[in-house]
Design a protein around this motif. Structure first.
Motif, PDB file in Angstrom:
ATOM      1  N   GLU A   5      -2.931 -15.978  13.813  1.00 26.51           N
ATOM      2  CA  GLU A   5      -4.296 -16.488  13.785  1.00 26.51           C
ATOM      3  C   GLU A   5      -5.340 -15.383  13.884  1.00 26.51           C
ATOM      4  O   GLU A   5      -6.529 -15.645  13.723  1.00 26.51           O
ATOM      5  N   ASN A   6      -4.888 -14.164  14.152  1.00 26.57           N
ATOM      6  CA  ASN A   6      -5.871 -13.111  14.399  1.00 26.57           C
ATOM      7  C   ASN A   6      -5.324 -11.764  13.926  1.00 26.57           C
ATOM      8  O   ASN A   6      -4.925 -10.920  14.724  1.00 26.57           O
ATOM      9  N   PHE A   7      -5.291 -11.564  12.634  1.00 27.88           N
ATOM     10  CA  PHE A   7      -4.853 -10.291  12.088  1.00 27.88           C
ATOM     11  C   PHE A   7      -5.657  -9.990  10.827  1.00 27.88           C
ATOM     12  O   PHE A   7      -6.278 -10.872  10.246  1.00 27.88           O
ATOM     13  N   LYS A   8      -5.621  -8.738  10.428  1.00 30.73           N
ATOM     14  CA  LYS A   8      -6.296  -8.343   9.198  1.00 30.73           C
ATOM     15  C   LYS A   8      -5.254  -7.885   8.185  1.00 30.73           C
ATOM     16  O   LYS A   8      -4.360  -7.098   8.505  1.00 30.73           O
ATOM     17  N   LEU A   9      -5.383  -8.377   6.962  1.00 33.35           N
ATOM     18  CA  LEU A   9      -4.460  -8.060   5.880  1.00 33.35           C
ATOM     19  C   LEU A   9      -5.097  -7.055   4.933  1.00 33.35           C
ATOM     20  O   LEU A   9      -6.221  -7.254   4.471  1.00 33.35           O
ATOM     21  N   SER A  10      -4.385  -5.969   4.658  1.00 38.47           N
ATOM     22  CA  SER A  10      -4.820  -4.989   3.663  1.00 38.47           C
ATOM     23  C   SER A  10      -3.914  -5.097   2.446  1.00 38.47           C
ATOM     24  O   SER A  10      -2.693  -5.051   2.573  1.00 38.47           O
ATOM     25  N   ILE A  95       0.157  -5.014   2.258  1.00 38.42           N
ATOM     26  CA  ILE A  95       0.939  -5.472   1.105  1.00 38.42           C
ATOM     27  C   ILE A  95       0.666  -4.541  -0.072  1.00 38.42           C
ATOM     28  O   ILE A  95      -0.488  -4.248  -0.383  1.00 38.42           O
ATOM     29  N   ILE A  96       1.735  -4.073  -0.722  1.00 29.81           N
ATOM     30  CA  ILE A  96       1.589  -3.349  -1.983  1.00 29.81           C
ATOM     31  C   ILE A  96       1.651  -4.378  -3.107  1.00 29.81           C
ATOM     32  O   ILE A  96       2.618  -5.122  -3.227  1.00 29.81           O
ATOM     33  N   GLN A  97       0.610  -4.442  -3.913  1.00 32.18           N
ATOM     34  CA  GLN A  97       0.503  -5.409  -5.008  1.00 32.18           C
ATOM     35  C   GLN A  97       0.282  -4.679  -6.318  1.00 32.18           C
ATOM     36  O   GLN A  97      -0.734  -4.007  -6.502  1.00 32.18           O
ATOM     37  N   ASP A  98       1.232  -4.771  -7.251  1.00 34.45           N
ATOM     38  CA  ASP A  98       1.031  -4.156  -8.553  1.00 34.45           C
ATOM     39  C   ASP A  98      -0.129  -4.827  -9.282  1.00 34.45           C
ATOM     40  O   ASP A  98      -0.416  -6.010  -9.078  1.00 34.45           O
ATOM     41  N   ALA A  99      -0.775  -4.074 -10.164  1.00 40.26           N
ATOM     42  CA  ALA A  99      -1.958  -4.572 -10.875  1.00 40.26           C
ATOM     43  C   ALA A  99      -1.610  -5.432 -12.079  1.00 40.26           C
ATOM     44  O   ALA A  99      -2.494  -6.029 -12.690  1.00 40.26           O
ATOM     45  N   ASP A 163      17.301  -5.129  -3.012  1.00 37.73           N
ATOM     46  CA  ASP A 163      16.302  -4.737  -4.016  1.00 37.73           C
ATOM     47  C   ASP A 163      15.383  -3.656  -3.451  1.00 37.73           C
ATOM     48  O   ASP A 163      14.222  -3.917  -3.125  1.00 37.73           O
ATOM     49  N   MET A 164      15.900  -2.439  -3.366  1.00 33.01           N
ATOM     50  CA  MET A 164      15.104  -1.335  -2.830  1.00 33.01           C
ATOM     51  C   MET A 164      13.899  -1.025  -3.706  1.00 33.01           C
ATOM     52  O   MET A 164      12.848  -0.612  -3.232  1.00 33.01           O
ATOM     53  N   GLU A 165      14.030  -1.219  -5.020  1.00 33.93           N
ATOM     54  CA  GLU A 165      12.974  -0.841  -5.963  1.00 33.93           C
ATOM     55  C   GLU A 165      11.911  -1.922  -6.157  1.00 33.93           C
ATOM     56  O   GLU A 165      11.050  -1.789  -7.025  1.00 33.93           O
ATOM     57  N   THR A 166      11.959  -2.978  -5.385  1.00 28.31           N
ATOM     58  CA  THR A 166      10.978  -4.046  -5.540  1.00 28.31           C
ATOM     59  C   THR A 166       9.547  -3.535  -5.430  1.00 28.31           C
ATOM     60  O   THR A 166       9.249  -2.618  -4.657  1.00 28.31           O
ATOM     61  N   GLY A 167       8.660  -4.159  -6.205  1.00 29.88           N
ATOM     62  CA  GLY A 167       7.246  -3.822  -6.117  1.00 29.88           C
ATOM     63  C   GLY A 167       6.551  -4.488  -4.950  1.00 29.88           C
ATOM     64  O   GLY A 167       5.450  -4.081  -4.572  1.00 29.88           O
ATOM     65  N   TYR A 168       7.158  -5.535  -4.389  1.00 35.53           N
ATOM     66  CA  TYR A 168       6.570  -6.201  -3.225  1.00 35.53           C
ATOM     67  C   TYR A 168       7.163  -5.623  -1.948  1.00 35.53           C
ATOM     68  O   TYR A 168       8.247  -6.001  -1.502  1.00 35.53           O
ATOM     69  N   LYS A 169       6.435  -4.683  -1.373  1.00 32.52           N
ATOM     70  CA  LYS A 169       6.781  -4.096  -0.092  1.00 32.52           C
ATOM     71  C   LYS A 169       5.629  -4.353   0.866  1.00 32.52           C
ATOM     72  O   LYS A 169       4.458  -4.141   0.524  1.00 32.52           O
ATOM     73  N   VAL A 170       5.957  -4.802   2.074  1.00 30.97           N
ATOM     74  CA  VAL A 170       4.947  -5.177   3.067  1.00 30.97           C
ATOM     75  C   VAL A 170       5.297  -4.486   4.385  1.00 30.97           C
ATOM     76  O   VAL A 170       6.472  -4.421   4.756  1.00 30.97           O
ATOM     77  N   PHE A 171       4.283  -3.973   5.067  1.00 34.26           N
ATOM     78  CA  PHE A 171       4.520  -3.170   6.262  1.00 34.26           C
ATOM     79  C   PHE A 171       3.516  -3.503   7.360  1.00 34.26           C
ATOM     80  O   PHE A 171       2.368  -3.845   7.066  1.00 34.26           O
ATOM     81  N   LYS A 172       3.933  -3.350   8.614  1.00 34.30           N
ATOM     82  CA  LYS A 172       2.933  -3.153   9.652  1.00 34.30           C
ATOM     83  C   LYS A 172       2.244  -1.828   9.324  1.00 34.30           C
ATOM     84  O   LYS A 172       2.912  -0.833   9.041  1.00 34.30           O
ATOM     85  N   SER A 173       0.936  -1.797   9.378  1.00 33.21           N
ATOM     86  CA  SER A 173       0.239  -0.563   9.041  1.00 33.21           C
ATOM     87  C   SER A 173       0.610   0.555  10.003  1.00 33.21           C
ATOM     88  O   SER A 173       0.687   1.726   9.609  1.00 33.21           O
TER      89      SER A 173
END
Length: 240
Positions: A5-10, A95-99, A163-173
């Motif tokens: 409920e209280n986080f910021k997404l980049s 989140i890494i998001q391809d264009a 799937d190591m090469e996936t374009g969707y990678k998400v991390f704690k900053s």
């Protein structure tokens, strides 16, 4: 544990020659964030010296205070674009998001859930787990190269990724900022995996939808990138 409920997404969008898709993917991202009520977010677009008119499109987006755009003076690669954004982001989750349109922002909910429920540090969206809405079928040799690279990466990291090469990678900053990234090209993918695994961060995978492009449609990664990725796996497994 990150509070849902209280986080910021980049959201980092590395972008190179994507004039036909950049506005579409932005609209999809923003619509999806409204659906899931992720009100606190920022989108960091890094144009990697596009030559096709993408820059002119991006310059028209400057009036949205949730979208920040950076421009490279020369083409450096996906990893370099991510490094530029990483220096400037302020979110708790990245989140890494391809264009392009290969990855669907409607998967954000699945990608984010492990951070809230299992205290994940890293989440990869796998194209091979099953459970996405669909996955476009083509490029056997890409599939085989991906499986070989993932297998070798797993050998060195003792992970069990599909799937190591996936374009969707998400991390704690905080996790992503704890490592020093060097690779400027698509070799970002194995580099970040190996360096984070060495720090014993908690990895998760979730199934995602995938609509992969053909080369005629603008796909950029090729066979030489597979050899570069292999070299990267060996390099960072040995020297850190």
């Amino acid at each position: 544990m990150i509070n849902k409920e209280n986080f910021k997404l980049s959201i980092i969008i590395p972008c190179y020659n994507e004039k036909d898709t950049i506005e579409i993917i932005l609209k999809r991202i923003i619509q999806n964030l409204k659906n899931y009520k992720f009100l606190n977010y920022e989108i960091l677009i890094v144009d990697d010296c596009s030559k096709d008119g993408t820059i002119q499109i991006l310059k028209k987006l400057g009036n949205d205070n949730k979208i920040v755009i950076y421009f490279h003076d020369k083409n450096l690669g996906k990893g370099a674009a991510i490094q530029t954004a990483l220096k400037n982001l302020t979110g708790d989750i990245v989140i890494i998001q391809d264009a392009d349109l290969e990855y669907d922002p409607s998967d954000y909910d699945k990608l984010l859930t492990p951070f809230f429920e299992a205290n994940a540090d890293v989440v990869y969206g796998s194209r091979f787990l099953g459970g996405g809405k669909y996955s476009r079928v083509h490029f056997f040799w890409h599939y085989l190269a991906n499986k070989i690279l993932t297998f070798i990466c797993n050998l060195f990291t003792n992970l069990n990724l599909t799937d190591m090469e996936t374009g969707y990678k998400v991390f704690k900053s905080s996790a992503l900022k704890s490592i020093s990234l060097k690779e400027k090209t698509f070799s970002f993918e194995p580099e970040v995996t190996i360096k984070l695994s060495k720090k014993k961060f908690k990895f998760f995978e979730v199934p995602i939808t995938y609509n992969g492009r053909s080369y005629d449609e603008g796909k950029k990664i090729g066979l030489k990138d597979a050899f570069i990725a292999l070299k990267t796996i060996i390099l960072y497994s040995l020297i850190g």
